[in-house]
Scaffold this motif. Sequence first.
Motif, short mmCIF file in Angstrom:
data_model
loop_
_atom_site.label_atom_id
_atom_site.label_comp_id
_atom_site.label_asym_id
_atom_site.label_seq_id
_atom_site.Cartn_x
_atom_site.Cartn_y
_atom_site.Cartn_z
N TYR A 3 -20.09 -55.86 10.88
CA TYR A 3 -19.20 -55.21 10.91
C TYR A 3 -19.27 -53.79 10.95
CZ TYR A 3 -15.62 -59.01 10.98
OH TYR A 3 -14.91 -60.41 11.15
N PHE A 48 -20.75 -61.45 2.48
CA PHE A 48 -20.86 -60.13 3.36
C PHE A 48 -22.18 -59.29 2.41
CE2 PHE A 48 -17.77 -58.23 6.11
CZ PHE A 48 -16.80 -59.08 6.24
N GLY A 49 -23.19 -58.70 3.00
CA GLY A 49 -23.76 -58.12 2.72
C GLY A 49 -23.14 -56.80 2.14
N PHE A 107 -21.63 -53.44 8.18
CA PHE A 107 -22.07 -54.68 7.60
C PHE A 107 -21.80 -56.37 7.88
CE2 PHE A 107 -20.04 -53.25 3.03
CZ PHE A 107 -19.91 -52.11 3.70
#
Lengths: 111, 113
Positions: free
Chosen positions: B35, B104-105, B91
């Motif tokens: 994303y 998510f990172g 992301f």
Amino acid sequence: AQSVTQLDSHVSVSEGTPVLLRCNYSSSYSPSLFWYVQHPNKGLQLLLKYTSAATLVKGINGFEAEFKKSETSFHLTKPSAHMSDAAEYFCVVMGGNKLVFGAGTILRVKS
Amino acid sequence: EPEVTQTPSHQVTQMGQEVILRCVPISNHLYFYWYRQILGQKVEFLVSFYNNEISEKSEIFDDQFSVERPDGSNFTLKIRSTKLEDSAMYFCASSGGYNYGYTFGSGTRLTVV
């Protein structure tokens, strides 16, 4: 297509007072809904998720959200705000196999 | 708690250069995503990846973009010839399956100059 609308771009509350972040969704079928939080310079953290089980969903850090089909809403609440809650909050709906994000609500907590 | 790791955290690149953004998803997850969030805008879906192939991509994900999972652990996003408008926070996310939620990172902030 699935979408979410976050009704407030900014919300300001005093520490110790309730928090209400509003989200309406649009979905052609029973949606999966999420709230994510993003603290400054940090990643996206999952607060809670609704996947057609209980309509009142409890998340981390004292947050909860209620799924109301009749109102197509999924508002996020917390009884008492803490300074550490200051962040940006995203209401998210699952659209197929991807997440569709709202525009975000920035929560400011005043001491 | 398992994490999604992204490197680098910040990258500055010249317009026209190639960049590779790296992600290490959670080890037993099967679904991988990129994303992006342009400053002041919504988080937007770019691409999903499952079983070693793209399962869905957005209209943003044009021929300049590619993804691969080269070694069974890393998941990379390549932008072949960066443009100014590619400047954004990118992301990576992974998921164990539908309705499991995504992890998510922390993101890679890409600045194209």
